[in-house]
Scaffold this motif. Structure first.
Motif, mmCIF file in Angstrom:
data_model
loop_
_atom_site.group_PDB
_atom_site.id
_atom_site.type_symbol
_atom_site.label_atom_id
_atom_site.label_comp_id
_atom_site.label_asym_id
_atom_site.label_seq_id
_atom_site.Cartn_x
_atom_site.Cartn_y
_atom_site.Cartn_z
ATOM 1 N N ALA A 2 -25.809 -22.011 -89.164
ATOM 2 C CA ALA A 2 -26.367 -22.568 -87.929
ATOM 3 C C ALA A 2 -27.122 -21.495 -87.145
ATOM 4 C CB ALA A 2 -25.257 -23.150 -87.071
ATOM 5 N N CYS A 3 -28.121 -21.927 -86.441
ATOM 6 C CA CYS A 3 -28.883 -21.029 -85.583
ATOM 7 C C CYS A 3 -28.128 -20.853 -84.267
ATOM 8 C CB CYS A 3 -30.255 -21.639 -85.325
ATOM 9 S SG CYS A 3 -31.309 -20.630 -84.292
ATOM 10 N N THR A 4 -28.038 -19.635 -83.797
ATOM 11 C CA THR A 4 -27.438 -19.376 -82.487
ATOM 12 C C THR A 4 -28.425 -18.584 -81.636
ATOM 13 O OG1 THR A 4 -26.337 -17.369 -83.266
ATOM 14 C CG2 THR A 4 -25.070 -19.418 -83.355
ATOM 15 N N TYR A 5 -28.191 -18.632 -80.341
ATOM 16 C CA TYR A 5 -29.097 -18.020 -79.377
ATOM 17 C C TYR A 5 -28.345 -17.023 -78.517
ATOM 18 C CZ TYR A 5 -31.909 -21.936 -80.832
ATOM 19 O OH TYR A 5 -32.606 -22.823 -81.595
ATOM 20 N N ARG A 6 -29.067 -15.981 -78.088
ATOM 21 C CA ARG A 6 -28.480 -14.985 -77.197
ATOM 22 C C ARG A 6 -29.539 -14.517 -76.218
ATOM 23 N NH1 ARG A 6 -29.073 -9.415 -77.943
ATOM 24 N NH2 ARG A 6 -30.567 -8.893 -79.539
ATOM 25 N N VAL A 7 -29.071 -13.926 -75.142
ATOM 26 C CA VAL A 7 -29.956 -13.369 -74.109
ATOM 27 C C VAL A 7 -30.324 -11.947 -74.509
ATOM 28 C CG1 VAL A 7 -30.103 -12.716 -71.679
ATOM 29 C CG2 VAL A 7 -28.841 -14.766 -72.337
ATOM 30 N N TYR A 8 -31.534 -11.568 -74.239
ATOM 31 C CA TYR A 8 -31.924 -10.162 -74.408
ATOM 32 C C TYR A 8 -32.760 -9.739 -73.207
ATOM 33 C CZ TYR A 8 -36.741 -11.213 -75.620
ATOM 34 O OH TYR A 8 -38.042 -11.624 -75.579
ATOM 35 N N LEU A 9 -32.794 -8.442 -72.974
ATOM 36 C CA LEU A 9 -33.524 -7.873 -71.843
ATOM 37 C C LEU A 9 -34.854 -7.315 -72.323
ATOM 38 C CD1 LEU A 9 -33.616 -7.059 -68.867
ATOM 39 C CD2 LEU A 9 -32.382 -4.975 -69.481
ATOM 40 N N ASP A 10 -35.926 -7.772 -71.719
ATOM 41 C CA ASP A 10 -37.278 -7.312 -72.042
ATOM 42 C C ASP A 10 -37.710 -6.330 -70.958
ATOM 43 O OD1 ASP A 10 -39.979 -6.926 -72.499
ATOM 44 O OD2 ASP A 10 -40.421 -9.054 -72.787
ATOM 45 N N ARG A 11 -37.857 -5.069 -71.333
ATOM 46 C CA ARG A 11 -38.261 -4.023 -70.389
ATOM 47 C C ARG A 11 -39.683 -3.538 -70.630
ATOM 48 N NH1 ARG A 11 -32.788 -0.524 -70.982
ATOM 49 N NH2 ARG A 11 -31.494 -1.877 -69.707
ATOM 50 N N THR A 12 -40.468 -4.303 -71.380
ATOM 51 C CA THR A 12 -41.816 -3.843 -71.735
ATOM 52 C C THR A 12 -42.742 -3.767 -70.530
ATOM 53 O OG1 THR A 12 -42.472 -6.102 -72.327
ATOM 54 C CG2 THR A 12 -41.656 -4.697 -74.099
#
Length: 65
Positions: A2-12
């Protein structure tokens, strides 16, 4: 698997913002500076077994709030 999702931080680019990424390599960047809101969105995607092909539609609705 199954596909799962997570949060990530974009600092670009300032300010740093949170986005969602899936285990299938789909990523939606810079949704909000509010970690909790993006985390709740990712959790709902996981709870409901969201297919990666629908992620951008869900994100679009999220951004309209």
């Amino acid at each position: 698997m199954a596909c799962t999702y997570r949060v990530y931080l974009d600092r670009t680019v300032a300010p740093p913002m949170f986005g969602i990424e899936s285990t299938k390599g789909i990523r939606s960047r810079r949704l909000s500076t509010d970690y909790r809101a993006v985390y709740q969105l990712a959790q709902q995607c996981n709870i409901h077994g969201l297919s990666p092909i629908h992620l951008y539609d869900v994100v679009e609705d999220f951004c309209r709030k």
